[in-house]
Design an enzyme around this catalytic site. Structure first.
Site, PDB file in Angstrom:
ATOM      1  CG  HIS A 200      29.149  32.633  -2.848  1.00  0.00           C
ATOM      2  ND1 HIS A 200      29.177  31.952  -4.005  1.00  0.00           N
ATOM      3  CD2 HIS A 200      27.977  33.357  -2.401  1.00  0.00           C
ATOM      4  CE1 HIS A 200      28.097  32.034  -4.323  1.00  0.00           C
ATOM      5  NE2 HIS A 200      27.334  33.033  -3.582  1.00  0.00           N
TER       6      HIS A 200
ATOM      7  NE  ARG B 261      17.653  38.052   2.901  1.00  0.00           N
ATOM      8  CZ  ARG B 261      18.273  37.087   2.008  1.00  0.00           C
ATOM      9  NH1 ARG B 261      18.435  37.505   0.858  1.00  0.00           N
ATOM     10  NH2 ARG B 261      18.740  36.234   2.682  1.00  0.00           N
TER      11      ARG B 261
ATOM     12  CG  HIS C  59      28.108  38.152  -1.571  1.00  0.00           C
ATOM     13  ND1 HIS C  59      28.439  37.398  -2.370  1.00  0.00           N
ATOM     14  CD2 HIS C  59      26.757  38.142  -1.349  1.00  0.00           C
ATOM     15  CE1 HIS C  59      27.576  36.671  -2.759  1.00  0.00           C
ATOM     16  NE2 HIS C  59      26.444  36.931  -1.902  1.00  0.00           N
TER      17      HIS C  59
ATOM     18  CG  HIS D 213      25.413  32.268  -7.191  1.00  0.00           C
ATOM     19  ND1 HIS D 213      25.040  32.447  -5.835  1.00  0.00           N
ATOM     20  CD2 HIS D 213      25.140  30.693  -7.309  1.00  0.00           C
ATOM     21  CE1 HIS D 213      24.459  31.115  -5.443  1.00  0.00           C
ATOM     22  NE2 HIS D 213      24.590  30.198  -6.145  1.00  0.00           N
TER      23      HIS D 213
ATOM     24  CG  ASP E 232      26.342  34.747   0.658  1.00  0.00           C
ATOM     25  OD1 ASP E 232      25.670  35.450   0.377  1.00  0.00           O
ATOM     26  OD2 ASP E 232      26.447  33.611   0.304  1.00  0.00           O
TER      27      ASP E 232
ATOM     28  CG  HIS F 171      17.028  33.073   5.202  1.00  0.00           C
ATOM     29  ND1 HIS F 171      16.539  33.588   3.900  1.00  0.00           N
ATOM     30  CD2 HIS F 171      18.184  32.542   4.842  1.00  0.00           C
ATOM     31  CE1 HIS F 171      17.064  33.404   2.954  1.00  0.00           C
ATOM     32  NE2 HIS F 171      18.326  32.809   3.254  1.00  0.00           N
TER      33      HIS F 171
ATOM     34  N   PRO G 179      18.771  28.594   2.047  1.00  0.00           N
ATOM     35  CG  PRO G 179      19.788  28.814   0.004  1.00  0.00           C
ATOM     36  CD  PRO G 179      18.426  28.581   0.664  1.00  0.00           C
TER      37      PRO G 179
ATOM     38  CG  HIS H 132      22.000  38.498   0.225  1.00  0.00           C
ATOM     39  ND1 HIS H 132      21.436  38.478  -1.015  1.00  0.00           N
ATOM     40  CD2 HIS H 132      23.073  37.665   0.428  1.00  0.00           C
ATOM     41  CE1 HIS H 132      22.146  37.830  -1.875  1.00  0.00           C
ATOM     42  NE2 HIS H 132      23.138  37.369  -1.010  1.00  0.00           N
TER      43      HIS H 132
HETATM   44  C1  NCD Z   1      21.551  33.880  -0.579  1.00  0.00           C
HETATM   45  C2  NCD Z   1      20.597  34.488  -0.169  1.00  0.00           C
HETATM   46  O1  NCD Z   1      19.668  34.047   0.898  1.00  0.00           O
HETATM   47  O2  NCD Z   1      20.042  35.485  -0.579  1.00  0.00           O
HETATM   48  N1  NCD Z   1      21.971  32.504  -0.096  1.00  0.00           N
HETATM   49  C3  NCD Z   1      22.898  31.723   0.537  1.00  0.00           C
HETATM   50  O3  NCD Z   1      22.749  30.555   1.140  1.00  0.00           O
HETATM   51  N2  NCD Z   1      24.114  32.454   0.248  1.00  0.00           N
HETATM   52  C4  NCD Z   1      21.519  33.486  -1.969  1.00  0.00           C
HETATM   53  C5  NCD Z   1      22.420  32.320  -2.569  1.00  0.00           C
HETATM   54  O4  NCD Z   1      23.545  32.624  -2.660  1.00  0.00           O
HETATM   55  O5  NCD Z   1      21.805  31.359  -2.539  1.00  0.00           O
END
Ligand code: NCD
Length: 433
Positions: free
Chosen positions: A232, A62, A58, A179, A305, A309, A323, A60
Protein backbone atom coordinates in the site's frame (compact mmCIF):
# COMPACT_ATOMS: atom_id res chain seq x y z
CA UNK A 1 -14.03 -36.28 -21.16
CA UNK A 2 -14.32 -33.29 -18.82
CA UNK A 3 -17.13 -30.73 -19.16
CA UNK A 4 -16.78 -28.06 -21.79
CA UNK A 5 -17.75 -24.44 -21.23
CA UNK A 6 -18.34 -22.11 -24.16
CA UNK A 7 -18.16 -18.36 -23.49
CA UNK A 8 -19.77 -16.60 -26.43
CA UNK A 9 -19.36 -13.07 -27.69
CA UNK A 10 -16.59 -11.66 -25.47
CA UNK A 11 -13.91 -9.10 -26.27
CA UNK A 12 -10.49 -10.16 -24.93
CA UNK A 13 -8.75 -6.99 -23.67
CA UNK A 14 -11.53 -4.97 -25.37
CA UNK A 15 -10.56 -6.27 -28.86
CA UNK A 16 -12.94 -7.84 -31.42
CA UNK A 17 -15.61 -10.25 -30.18
CA UNK A 18 -14.80 -13.98 -30.15
CA UNK A 19 -16.09 -17.22 -28.67
CA UNK A 20 -13.91 -19.14 -26.22
CA UNK A 21 -14.10 -22.86 -25.59
CA UNK A 22 -12.78 -24.24 -22.29
CA UNK A 23 -12.13 -27.84 -21.36
CA UNK A 24 -10.25 -29.41 -18.47
CA UNK A 25 -9.68 -25.97 -16.96
CA UNK A 26 -7.86 -24.71 -20.05
CA UNK A 27 -8.71 -22.58 -23.05
CA UNK A 28 -8.82 -25.06 -25.96
CA UNK A 29 -10.19 -22.92 -28.78
CA UNK A 30 -10.71 -19.25 -29.61
CA UNK A 31 -12.73 -18.49 -32.72
CA UNK A 32 -15.10 -16.06 -34.40
CA UNK A 33 -18.00 -18.47 -34.02
CA UNK A 34 -17.79 -21.81 -32.21
CA UNK A 35 -20.72 -24.26 -32.50
CA UNK A 36 -22.61 -24.14 -29.16
CA UNK A 37 -23.55 -27.80 -29.55
CA UNK A 38 -19.87 -28.54 -28.92
CA UNK A 39 -20.22 -27.48 -25.27
CA UNK A 40 -22.00 -28.74 -22.14
CA UNK A 41 -22.53 -25.20 -20.82
CA UNK A 42 -22.80 -21.89 -22.63
CA UNK A 43 -22.27 -18.47 -21.09
CA UNK A 44 -23.40 -15.50 -23.15
CA UNK A 45 -20.81 -12.75 -22.75
CA UNK A 46 -23.02 -10.18 -24.52
CA UNK A 47 -19.99 -8.28 -25.81
CA UNK A 48 -18.35 -7.87 -22.42
CA UNK A 49 -14.60 -7.30 -22.03
CA UNK A 50 -12.65 -10.44 -21.10
CA UNK A 51 -9.60 -10.11 -18.86
CA UNK A 52 -7.41 -12.59 -17.01
CA UNK A 53 -8.87 -13.27 -13.53
CA UNK A 54 -7.65 -10.69 -11.03
CA UNK A 55 -4.97 -11.47 -8.43
CA UNK A 56 -5.00 -9.63 -5.09
CA UNK A 57 -1.65 -9.58 -3.31
CA UNK A 58 -3.14 -8.11 -0.15
CA UNK A 59 -6.33 -9.18 1.56
CA UNK A 60 -7.35 -9.82 5.17
CA UNK A 61 -9.71 -12.79 5.48
CA UNK A 62 -9.66 -12.85 9.33
CA UNK A 63 -9.81 -16.65 9.62
CA UNK A 64 -8.64 -18.06 11.97
CA UNK A 65 -9.72 -15.92 14.90
CA UNK A 66 -12.14 -13.23 13.78
CA UNK A 67 -14.76 -15.22 11.94
CA UNK A 68 -17.33 -12.70 13.15
CA UNK A 69 -15.87 -10.18 10.67
CA UNK A 70 -14.88 -12.40 7.69
CA UNK A 71 -14.19 -16.03 6.90
CA UNK A 72 -12.26 -17.68 4.12
CA UNK A 73 -15.67 -18.59 2.66
CA UNK A 74 -17.23 -15.12 2.78
CA UNK A 75 -14.00 -13.44 1.70
CA UNK A 76 -13.70 -15.89 -1.20
CA UNK A 77 -17.25 -15.03 -2.25
CA UNK A 78 -16.41 -11.31 -2.18
CA UNK A 79 -13.29 -12.04 -4.23
CA UNK A 80 -15.18 -14.06 -6.86
CA UNK A 81 -17.76 -11.27 -7.13
CA UNK A 82 -14.92 -8.80 -7.60
CA UNK A 83 -13.44 -10.76 -10.54
CA UNK A 84 -10.61 -12.35 -8.55
CA UNK A 85 -9.33 -15.87 -9.11
CA UNK A 86 -6.46 -15.70 -6.60
CA UNK A 87 -5.94 -13.75 -3.39
CA UNK A 88 -3.18 -13.61 -0.81
CA UNK A 89 -4.49 -13.75 2.77
CA UNK A 90 -2.41 -11.70 5.18
CA UNK A 91 -0.88 -13.21 8.28
CA UNK A 92 -2.37 -10.93 10.96
CA UNK A 93 -4.94 -13.50 12.04
CA UNK A 94 -5.44 -14.89 15.56
CA UNK A 95 -3.37 -17.00 15.97
CA UNK A 96 -0.93 -15.27 13.67
CA UNK A 97 -0.01 -17.23 10.52
CA UNK A 98 3.58 -17.69 11.65
CA UNK A 99 3.72 -21.49 11.36
CA UNK A 100 2.97 -24.07 8.69
CA UNK A 101 0.01 -25.38 10.74
CA UNK A 102 -1.82 -22.12 10.12
CA UNK A 103 -0.65 -21.41 6.57
CA UNK A 104 -1.50 -24.98 5.50
CA UNK A 105 -4.95 -24.61 7.06
CA UNK A 106 -5.61 -21.37 5.14
CA UNK A 107 -4.63 -22.96 1.82
CA UNK A 108 -6.67 -26.12 2.46
CA UNK A 109 -9.75 -24.20 3.58
CA UNK A 110 -9.55 -21.99 0.47
CA UNK A 111 -9.37 -25.07 -1.75
CA UNK A 112 -12.33 -26.64 0.08
CA UNK A 113 -14.44 -23.54 -0.55
CA UNK A 114 -13.17 -23.54 -4.14
CA UNK A 115 -14.23 -20.05 -5.22
CA UNK A 116 -10.77 -18.54 -5.50
CA UNK A 117 -7.22 -19.74 -4.80
CA UNK A 118 -6.42 -18.45 -1.31
CA UNK A 119 -2.65 -18.25 -0.96
CA UNK A 120 -1.53 -17.84 2.64
CA UNK A 121 0.94 -15.11 3.48
CA UNK A 122 3.32 -16.19 6.24
CA UNK A 123 4.45 -13.84 8.99
CA UNK A 124 8.05 -12.63 8.81
CA UNK A 125 8.40 -12.63 12.59
CA UNK A 126 6.91 -14.74 15.37
CA UNK A 127 3.58 -13.24 16.49
CA UNK A 128 4.26 -10.19 14.25
CA UNK A 129 6.33 -8.94 17.17
CA UNK A 130 9.29 -7.99 15.00
CA UNK A 131 11.92 -9.59 17.20
CA UNK A 132 12.43 -13.19 16.01
CA UNK A 133 12.16 -14.60 12.49
CA UNK A 134 9.32 -17.06 11.95
CA UNK A 135 9.99 -20.47 10.41
CA UNK A 136 9.79 -19.25 6.86
CA UNK A 137 11.34 -22.40 5.38
CA UNK A 138 8.76 -24.69 6.99
CA UNK A 139 5.90 -22.49 5.76
CA UNK A 140 7.36 -22.39 2.25
CA UNK A 141 7.70 -26.18 2.26
CA UNK A 142 4.16 -26.86 3.56
CA UNK A 143 1.11 -27.71 1.43
CA UNK A 144 0.27 -24.01 1.57
CA UNK A 145 3.53 -23.44 -0.33
CA UNK A 146 3.96 -19.94 1.12
CA UNK A 147 5.64 -17.68 -1.43
CA UNK A 148 5.10 -14.31 0.24
CA UNK A 149 5.90 -13.25 3.82
CA UNK A 150 4.70 -10.11 5.54
CA UNK A 151 4.03 -8.73 9.01
CA UNK A 152 1.43 -6.46 7.39
CA UNK A 153 -0.44 -4.38 9.93
CA UNK A 154 2.97 -4.03 11.57
CA UNK A 155 6.27 -2.93 10.08
CA UNK A 156 9.37 -5.12 10.33
CA UNK A 157 10.94 -2.13 12.04
CA UNK A 158 14.26 -3.62 13.23
CA UNK A 159 16.72 -3.17 10.34
CA UNK A 160 18.79 -6.20 11.32
CA UNK A 161 15.73 -8.48 11.42
CA UNK A 162 14.63 -7.09 8.05
CA UNK A 163 18.08 -7.69 6.63
CA UNK A 164 18.06 -11.32 7.83
CA UNK A 165 14.52 -11.82 6.50
CA UNK A 166 15.60 -10.58 3.05
CA UNK A 167 18.61 -12.88 3.10
CA UNK A 168 16.52 -15.93 4.02
CA UNK A 169 13.84 -14.97 1.50
CA UNK A 170 16.44 -14.81 -1.23
CA UNK A 171 17.67 -18.31 -0.37
CA UNK A 172 14.13 -19.67 -0.33
CA UNK A 173 13.10 -17.86 -3.51
CA UNK A 174 10.20 -16.11 -1.75
CA UNK A 175 9.09 -12.50 -1.39
CA UNK A 176 9.09 -10.16 1.61
CA UNK A 177 6.27 -7.59 1.53
CA UNK A 178 6.81 -4.67 3.87
CA UNK A 179 4.18 -2.57 5.65
CA UNK A 180 6.33 0.56 5.54
CA UNK A 181 5.67 2.47 8.76
CA UNK A 182 8.41 3.68 11.09
CA UNK A 183 6.57 3.09 14.37
CA UNK A 184 8.29 5.83 16.36
CA UNK A 185 7.00 8.37 13.86
CA UNK A 186 3.41 7.14 14.01
CA UNK A 187 2.86 6.77 17.75
CA UNK A 188 -0.75 7.80 18.37
CA UNK A 189 -1.20 8.78 14.70
CA UNK A 190 -4.68 8.36 13.25
CA UNK A 191 -4.72 10.54 10.12
CA UNK A 192 -2.40 11.89 7.44
CA UNK A 193 -0.21 14.67 8.86
CA UNK A 194 -1.48 17.73 7.01
CA UNK A 195 -3.78 20.73 7.15
CA UNK A 196 -6.96 18.65 7.54
CA UNK A 197 -5.65 16.65 10.52
CA UNK A 198 -4.29 19.83 12.09
CA UNK A 199 -7.65 21.59 11.82
CA UNK A 200 -9.57 18.59 13.16
CA UNK A 201 -7.11 17.97 15.99
CA UNK A 202 -6.14 14.47 14.81
CA UNK A 203 -2.59 13.24 15.49
CA UNK A 204 -0.70 13.09 12.20
CA UNK A 205 0.99 10.16 10.38
CA UNK A 206 3.82 11.85 8.45
CA UNK A 207 4.82 10.86 4.94
CA UNK A 208 8.36 10.34 6.26
CA UNK A 209 7.15 7.41 8.39
CA UNK A 210 6.48 5.48 5.18
CA UNK A 211 9.26 6.90 3.03
CA UNK A 212 12.07 6.34 5.54
CA UNK A 213 11.28 2.61 5.60
CA UNK A 214 10.93 2.43 1.80
CA UNK A 215 14.38 4.02 1.44
CA UNK A 216 15.91 1.81 4.14
CA UNK A 217 14.46 -1.40 2.72
CA UNK A 218 15.54 -0.52 -0.82
CA UNK A 219 19.10 -0.28 0.49
CA UNK A 220 18.80 -3.52 2.46
CA UNK A 221 17.43 -5.31 -0.62
CA UNK A 222 20.30 -3.90 -2.67
CA UNK A 223 22.90 -5.22 -0.25
CA UNK A 224 21.22 -8.62 0.12
CA UNK A 225 20.63 -8.92 -3.63
CA UNK A 226 17.06 -9.74 -2.64
CA UNK A 227 13.60 -8.66 -3.76
CA UNK A 228 11.37 -6.46 -1.61
CA UNK A 229 7.74 -5.48 -2.15
CA UNK A 230 6.16 -2.35 -0.69
CA UNK A 231 2.57 -2.79 0.52
CA UNK A 232 0.00 0.00 0.00
CA UNK A 233 2.30 2.80 -1.26
CA UNK A 234 0.59 6.05 -0.33
CA UNK A 235 2.83 9.08 -0.89
CA UNK A 236 4.36 11.12 -3.67
CA UNK A 237 7.75 10.67 -1.98
CA UNK A 238 7.43 6.88 -2.05
CA UNK A 239 6.93 7.12 -5.81
CA UNK A 240 10.14 9.17 -6.13
CA UNK A 241 12.05 6.63 -4.01
CA UNK A 242 10.74 3.73 -6.11
CA UNK A 243 11.95 5.51 -9.25
CA UNK A 244 15.34 6.08 -7.70
CA UNK A 245 15.67 2.49 -6.49
CA UNK A 246 14.63 1.05 -9.87
CA UNK A 247 17.20 3.31 -11.49
CA UNK A 248 19.83 1.73 -9.26
CA UNK A 249 18.79 -1.75 -10.41
CA UNK A 250 17.28 -2.66 -7.03
CA UNK A 251 14.58 -5.38 -7.14
CA UNK A 252 11.76 -3.43 -5.58
CA UNK A 253 8.05 -3.68 -6.45
CA UNK A 254 5.03 -1.90 -5.03
CA UNK A 255 1.26 -1.95 -4.89
CA UNK A 256 -1.36 0.78 -4.48
CA UNK A 257 -4.85 0.37 -3.04
CA UNK A 258 -8.06 1.47 -4.76
CA UNK A 259 -8.84 3.79 -1.83
CA UNK A 260 -5.53 5.63 -2.15
CA UNK A 261 -6.24 6.07 -5.88
CA UNK A 262 -9.72 7.52 -5.31
CA UNK A 263 -9.94 9.17 -1.90
CA UNK A 264 -7.98 11.80 0.00
CA UNK A 265 -7.90 13.31 3.48
CA UNK A 266 -10.70 15.78 2.71
CA UNK A 267 -12.88 12.74 3.53
CA UNK A 268 -11.96 13.08 7.20
CA UNK A 269 -14.02 16.27 7.68
CA UNK A 270 -17.03 14.06 8.49
CA UNK A 271 -15.12 12.33 11.34
CA UNK A 272 -16.48 9.03 10.04
CA UNK A 273 -14.16 6.17 11.09
CA UNK A 274 -15.04 4.31 7.88
CA UNK A 275 -12.32 6.53 6.37
CA UNK A 276 -9.70 5.53 8.93
CA UNK A 277 -7.06 3.29 7.35
CA UNK A 278 -3.33 2.51 7.47
CA UNK A 279 -1.56 4.12 5.75
CA UNK A 280 -3.97 7.05 5.97
CA UNK A 281 -5.76 8.73 3.07
CA UNK A 282 -3.25 11.34 1.87
CA UNK A 283 -3.58 14.54 -0.17
CA UNK A 284 -4.60 15.27 -3.75
CA UNK A 285 -0.99 15.48 -4.93
CA UNK A 286 -0.21 12.03 -3.51
CA UNK A 287 -3.27 10.61 -5.26
CA UNK A 288 -2.18 12.14 -8.57
CA UNK A 289 1.37 10.80 -8.19
CA UNK A 290 0.09 7.30 -7.34
CA UNK A 291 -2.18 7.21 -10.41
CA UNK A 292 0.62 8.35 -12.70
CA UNK A 293 3.08 5.88 -11.15
CA UNK A 294 0.63 3.01 -11.71
CA UNK A 295 0.19 4.07 -15.34
CA UNK A 296 3.98 4.30 -15.79
CA UNK A 297 4.74 0.94 -14.13
CA UNK A 298 6.65 2.54 -11.24
CA UNK A 299 3.92 1.08 -9.05
CA UNK A 300 3.36 -2.46 -10.32
CA UNK A 301 -0.14 -3.36 -9.30
CA UNK A 302 -3.39 -2.68 -7.49
CA UNK A 303 -3.95 -4.58 -4.23
CA UNK A 304 -7.11 -4.15 -2.20
CA UNK A 305 -5.94 -4.30 1.44
CA UNK A 306 -9.49 -5.60 2.02
CA UNK A 307 -9.75 -5.16 5.80
CA UNK A 308 -13.11 -6.15 7.29
CA UNK A 309 -13.98 -4.89 10.78
CA UNK A 310 -16.97 -5.46 13.06
CA UNK A 311 -19.54 -2.67 13.43
CA UNK A 312 -18.48 -1.95 17.02
CA UNK A 313 -14.86 -1.50 15.87
CA UNK A 314 -15.89 1.17 13.37
CA UNK A 315 -19.01 2.78 14.83
CA UNK A 316 -17.15 4.48 17.66
CA UNK A 317 -14.93 7.50 18.31
CA UNK A 318 -12.45 8.14 15.47
CA UNK A 319 -9.49 7.68 17.80
CA UNK A 320 -10.67 4.26 19.00
CA UNK A 321 -11.78 2.88 15.62
CA UNK A 322 -9.78 0.13 13.93
CA UNK A 323 -8.07 1.13 10.67
CA UNK A 324 -9.05 -0.60 7.44
CA UNK A 325 -11.76 -0.78 4.79
CA UNK A 326 -13.40 -3.33 2.48
CA UNK A 327 -12.07 -3.53 -1.05
CA UNK A 328 -12.60 -6.78 -2.95
CA UNK A 329 -15.93 -6.02 -4.61
CA UNK A 330 -15.21 -2.39 -5.47
CA UNK A 331 -11.59 -2.54 -6.69
CA UNK A 332 -12.36 -3.08 -10.38
CA UNK A 333 -14.85 -0.22 -10.55
CA UNK A 334 -12.44 2.17 -8.86
CA UNK A 335 -9.70 1.22 -11.32
CA UNK A 336 -12.16 1.95 -14.15
CA UNK A 337 -13.05 5.32 -12.65
CA UNK A 338 -9.54 6.47 -11.75
CA UNK A 339 -7.39 4.83 -14.42
CA UNK A 340 -9.51 3.88 -17.46
CA UNK A 341 -11.93 6.80 -17.65
CA UNK A 342 -9.02 9.19 -17.12
CA UNK A 343 -7.20 7.62 -20.08
CA UNK A 344 -4.25 6.47 -17.95
CA UNK A 345 -4.77 2.74 -18.68
CA UNK A 346 -6.34 0.73 -21.50
CA UNK A 347 -7.67 -2.83 -20.99
CA UNK A 348 -4.25 -4.39 -21.52
CA UNK A 349 -3.00 -2.03 -18.84
CA UNK A 350 -5.80 -3.07 -16.49
CA UNK A 351 -4.93 -6.75 -17.08
CA UNK A 352 -1.35 -5.90 -16.22
CA UNK A 353 -1.97 -4.12 -12.91
CA UNK A 354 -4.89 -6.26 -11.68
CA UNK A 355 -3.64 -9.67 -12.79
CA UNK A 356 -0.36 -10.13 -14.65
CA UNK A 357 2.05 -8.19 -12.43
CA UNK A 358 0.69 -9.47 -9.09
CA UNK A 359 0.94 -13.05 -10.43
CA UNK A 360 4.49 -12.45 -11.66
CA UNK A 361 5.64 -10.79 -8.43
CA UNK A 362 4.28 -13.64 -6.31
CA UNK A 363 5.46 -16.36 -8.71
CA UNK A 364 2.04 -17.77 -9.61
CA UNK A 365 2.30 -19.70 -12.86
CA UNK A 366 -1.42 -20.41 -13.27
CA UNK A 367 -2.91 -16.92 -12.87
CA UNK A 368 -2.33 -13.67 -14.70
CA UNK A 369 -1.68 -15.55 -17.92
CA UNK A 370 -2.50 -14.33 -21.43
CA UNK A 371 -5.93 -15.17 -22.87
CA UNK A 372 -4.73 -17.77 -25.37
CA UNK A 373 -5.17 -21.42 -26.33
CA UNK A 374 -3.38 -23.74 -23.90
CA UNK A 375 -3.57 -21.25 -21.01
CA UNK A 376 -5.49 -21.84 -17.74
CA UNK A 377 -9.08 -20.59 -17.89
CA UNK A 378 -8.88 -18.11 -15.00
CA UNK A 379 -10.92 -15.22 -16.30
CA UNK A 380 -12.92 -12.11 -15.41
CA UNK A 381 -15.73 -10.91 -17.65
CA UNK A 382 -16.43 -7.21 -17.14
CA UNK A 383 -18.93 -4.69 -18.46
CA UNK A 384 -17.34 -1.24 -18.35
CA UNK A 385 -20.46 0.56 -19.56
CA UNK A 386 -22.81 -0.28 -16.70
CA UNK A 387 -22.86 1.66 -13.42
CA UNK A 388 -23.85 0.41 -9.99
CA UNK A 389 -24.37 1.97 -6.60
CA UNK A 390 -22.43 0.46 -3.72
CA UNK A 391 -24.56 -0.69 -0.79
CA UNK A 392 -22.19 -1.83 1.90
CA UNK A 393 -24.85 -4.02 3.54
CA UNK A 394 -25.38 -5.91 0.28
CA UNK A 395 -21.70 -6.87 -0.19
CA UNK A 396 -20.72 -10.51 0.37
CA UNK A 397 -18.33 -9.63 3.20
CA UNK A 398 -19.49 -10.27 6.76
CA UNK A 399 -18.48 -6.69 7.55
CA UNK A 400 -19.86 -3.45 6.15
CA UNK A 401 -16.98 -0.98 6.48
CA UNK A 402 -16.91 0.28 2.90
CA UNK A 403 -16.04 3.96 2.42
CA UNK A 404 -17.65 3.67 -1.02
CA UNK A 405 -21.15 3.06 0.37
CA UNK A 406 -23.66 5.10 -1.62
CA UNK A 407 -21.21 5.94 -4.42
CA UNK A 408 -22.25 5.20 -8.00
CA UNK A 409 -19.28 3.62 -9.77
CA UNK A 410 -18.64 2.56 -13.37
CA UNK A 411 -18.00 -1.04 -14.43
CA UNK A 412 -19.47 -4.30 -13.22
CA UNK A 413 -17.96 -7.77 -13.02
CA UNK A 414 -20.34 -9.94 -15.03
CA UNK A 415 -18.70 -13.32 -14.40
CA UNK A 416 -15.60 -14.94 -12.96
CA UNK A 417 -14.16 -18.26 -14.09
CA UNK A 418 -11.72 -20.34 -12.04
CA UNK A 419 -10.06 -23.22 -13.92
CA UNK A 420 -13.02 -23.38 -16.28
CA UNK A 421 -15.67 -23.28 -13.55
CA UNK A 422 -17.98 -20.30 -13.25
CA UNK A 423 -17.61 -18.98 -9.68
CA UNK A 424 -19.74 -15.86 -10.14
CA UNK A 425 -22.28 -14.96 -12.75
CA UNK A 426 -24.46 -11.88 -12.67
CA UNK A 427 -23.56 -11.12 -9.07
CA UNK A 428 -24.45 -14.62 -7.87
CA UNK A 429 -21.72 -16.78 -6.44
CA UNK A 430 -21.63 -20.51 -7.08
CA UNK A 431 -22.47 -22.34 -3.86
CA UNK A 432 -19.24 -23.14 -2.02
CA UNK A 433 -18.36 -26.83 -2.09
C1 NCD B 1 -5.21 -3.67 8.26
C2 NCD B 1 -6.08 -4.64 9.01
O1 NCD B 1 -7.17 -4.23 9.46
O2 NCD B 1 -5.71 -5.80 9.15
N1 NCD B 1 -5.72 -2.35 8.38
C3 NCD B 1 -5.47 -1.32 7.57
O3 NCD B 1 -5.84 -0.20 7.91
N2 NCD B 1 -4.87 -1.47 6.42
C4 NCD B 1 -3.83 -3.81 8.78
C5 NCD B 1 -2.97 -2.62 8.61
O4 NCD B 1 -2.33 -2.50 7.55
O5 NCD B 1 -2.94 -1.80 9.51
Amino acid sequence: MSAQLLIRNVRPYGDDAVDILIEGGEIVEIGASIDPDAADDVLDGAGAVLLPGFVDMHTHLREPGREDTETIETGSAAAALGGYTAVFAMANTDPVADSAVITDFVWRRGQEVGLVDVHPVGAVTVGLRGTQLAEMGAMAAGVGGVRMFSDDGKCVFDPLIMRRALEYAKGLGVLIAQHAEEPRLTEGAIAHEGAVAARLGLTGWPRAAEESIVARDALLARDAGARVHICHASTEGTVELLKWARGQGISITAEVTPHHLLLDDSRLEAYDPVNKVNPPLREGRDKAALRQALADGIIDCVATDHAPHAAQEKCCEFVNARPGMLGLQTAFSIVVQTMVESGLLDWRGVAKVMSERPAEITGLSDHGRPIAVGEPANLALVDPDTEWTVESGALASLSENSPFDGLTLPGVVVATVLRGEVTNHGGKVRAPR
